[in-house]
Design a protein around this motif. Sequence first.
Motif, PDB file in Angstrom:
ATOM      1  N   ILE A 102       4.894   4.571   3.766  1.00  0.00           N
ATOM      2  CA  ILE A 102       4.704   3.133   3.867  1.00  0.00           C
ATOM      3  C   ILE A 102       6.077   2.510   3.231  1.00  0.00           C
ATOM      4  O   ILE A 102       6.232   2.789   1.822  1.00  0.00           O
ATOM      5  CB  ILE A 102       3.716   2.434   3.083  1.00  0.00           C
ATOM      6  N   CYS A 159      -0.014  -0.517  12.170  1.00  0.00           N
ATOM      7  CA  CYS A 159       0.788  -1.636  11.355  1.00  0.00           C
ATOM      8  C   CYS A 159       1.515  -2.773  12.332  1.00  0.00           C
ATOM      9  O   CYS A 159       2.522  -2.157  12.637  1.00  0.00           O
ATOM     10  CB  CYS A 159       1.576  -0.579  10.255  1.00  0.00           C
ATOM     11  N   ALA A 204       5.689  -0.687   8.961  1.00  0.00           N
ATOM     12  CA  ALA A 204       6.035  -0.352   7.711  1.00  0.00           C
ATOM     13  C   ALA A 204       5.578   0.992   7.412  1.00  0.00           C
ATOM     14  O   ALA A 204       6.010   1.526   6.462  1.00  0.00           O
ATOM     15  CB  ALA A 204       4.993  -1.189   6.638  1.00  0.00           C
ATOM     16  N   CYS A 255      -4.349  -0.076   7.814  1.00  0.00           N
ATOM     17  CA  CYS A 255      -4.159   1.441   7.752  1.00  0.00           C
ATOM     18  C   CYS A 255      -5.292   2.116   7.071  1.00  0.00           C
ATOM     19  O   CYS A 255      -5.799   3.232   7.558  1.00  0.00           O
ATOM     20  CB  CYS A 255      -2.885   1.552   7.068  1.00  0.00           C
ATOM     21  N   CYS A 303       5.294  -3.721   4.012  1.00  0.00           N
ATOM     22  CA  CYS A 303       3.878  -3.919   3.823  1.00  0.00           C
ATOM     23  C   CYS A 303       3.522  -5.147   3.303  1.00  0.00           C
ATOM     24  O   CYS A 303       3.852  -5.475   2.047  1.00  0.00           O
ATOM     25  CB  CYS A 303       3.392  -2.686   3.134  1.00  0.00           C
ATOM     26  N   THR A 304       2.632  -5.934   3.858  1.00  0.00           N
ATOM     27  CA  THR A 304       2.094  -7.139   3.154  1.00  0.00           C
ATOM     28  C   THR A 304       0.575  -6.951   2.906  1.00  0.00           C
ATOM     29  O   THR A 304       0.013  -7.900   2.851  1.00  0.00           O
ATOM     30  CB  THR A 304       2.346  -8.380   4.171  1.00  0.00           C
ATOM     31  N   GLU A 305       0.013  -5.878   2.931  1.00  0.00           N
ATOM     32  CA  GLU A 305      -1.200  -5.742   2.621  1.00  0.00           C
ATOM     33  C   GLU A 305      -2.220  -6.326   3.954  1.00  0.00           C
ATOM     34  O   GLU A 305      -3.179  -6.267   3.968  1.00  0.00           O
ATOM     35  CB  GLU A 305      -1.980  -6.205   1.528  1.00  0.00           C
ATOM     36  N   TYR A 340       0.786  -1.095  -0.081  1.00  0.00           N
ATOM     37  CA  TYR A 340       0.005   0.171   0.211  1.00  0.00           C
ATOM     38  C   TYR A 340       0.790   1.129   0.129  1.00  0.00           C
ATOM     39  O   TYR A 340       2.140   1.250   0.369  1.00  0.00           O
ATOM     40  CB  TYR A 340      -1.175  -0.097   1.300  1.00  0.00           C
TER      41      TYR A 340
HETATM   42 FE1  SF4 Z   1       0.791  -1.995   7.222  1.00  0.00          FE
HETATM   43 FE2  SF4 Z   1      -1.116  -3.527   6.599  1.00  0.00          FE
HETATM   44 FE3  SF4 Z   1      -0.928  -1.023   5.946  1.00  0.00          FE
HETATM   45 FE4  SF4 Z   1       0.434  -2.547   4.820  1.00  0.00          FE
HETATM   46  S1  SF4 Z   1      -1.667  -2.481   4.581  1.00  0.00           S
HETATM   47  S2  SF4 Z   1       1.186  -0.405   5.637  1.00  0.00           S
HETATM   48  S3  SF4 Z   1       0.904  -4.048   6.540  1.00  0.00           S
HETATM   49  S4  SF4 Z   1      -1.306  -1.509   7.955  1.00  0.00           S
END
Ligand code: SF4
Length: 89
Positions: free
Chosen positions: A33, A19, A23, A50, A38-40, A3
């Motif tokens: 980010i 998070c 990230a 997020c 970031c792994t979604e 993201y």
């Molecule tokens: Fe963090 Fe999840 Fe947002 Fe990625 S999608 S930045 S892992 S909170």
Amino acid sequence: MAYKITDECISCGACEAECQNQAISEGETIYVIDPDKCTECVGNFDSPKCTEICPIDNCCIPDPEHTESREQLLEKWRRLHPGETPLDT
Ligand code: SF4
């Protein structure tokens, strides 16, 4: 795919604590980010935290420049959380 945070960001910081991959950090003007972390939210939650916590619509969005398969995202998660078990979604 990772993201990203757009220029709509008001720098409230709400996303940073959510998070689980650490990230998100405060950038020069807005929060940013790290696509390497970031792994979604794959491995942590069943949807991107997020995006859920952000008070602005379309601020935390998928980054088309960082497209990854679910398996690649899980691999990234395993690298970030050695010895832990990912959430099975
Ligand atoms: Fe963090 Fe999840 Fe947002 Fe990625 S999608 S930045 S892992 S909170």
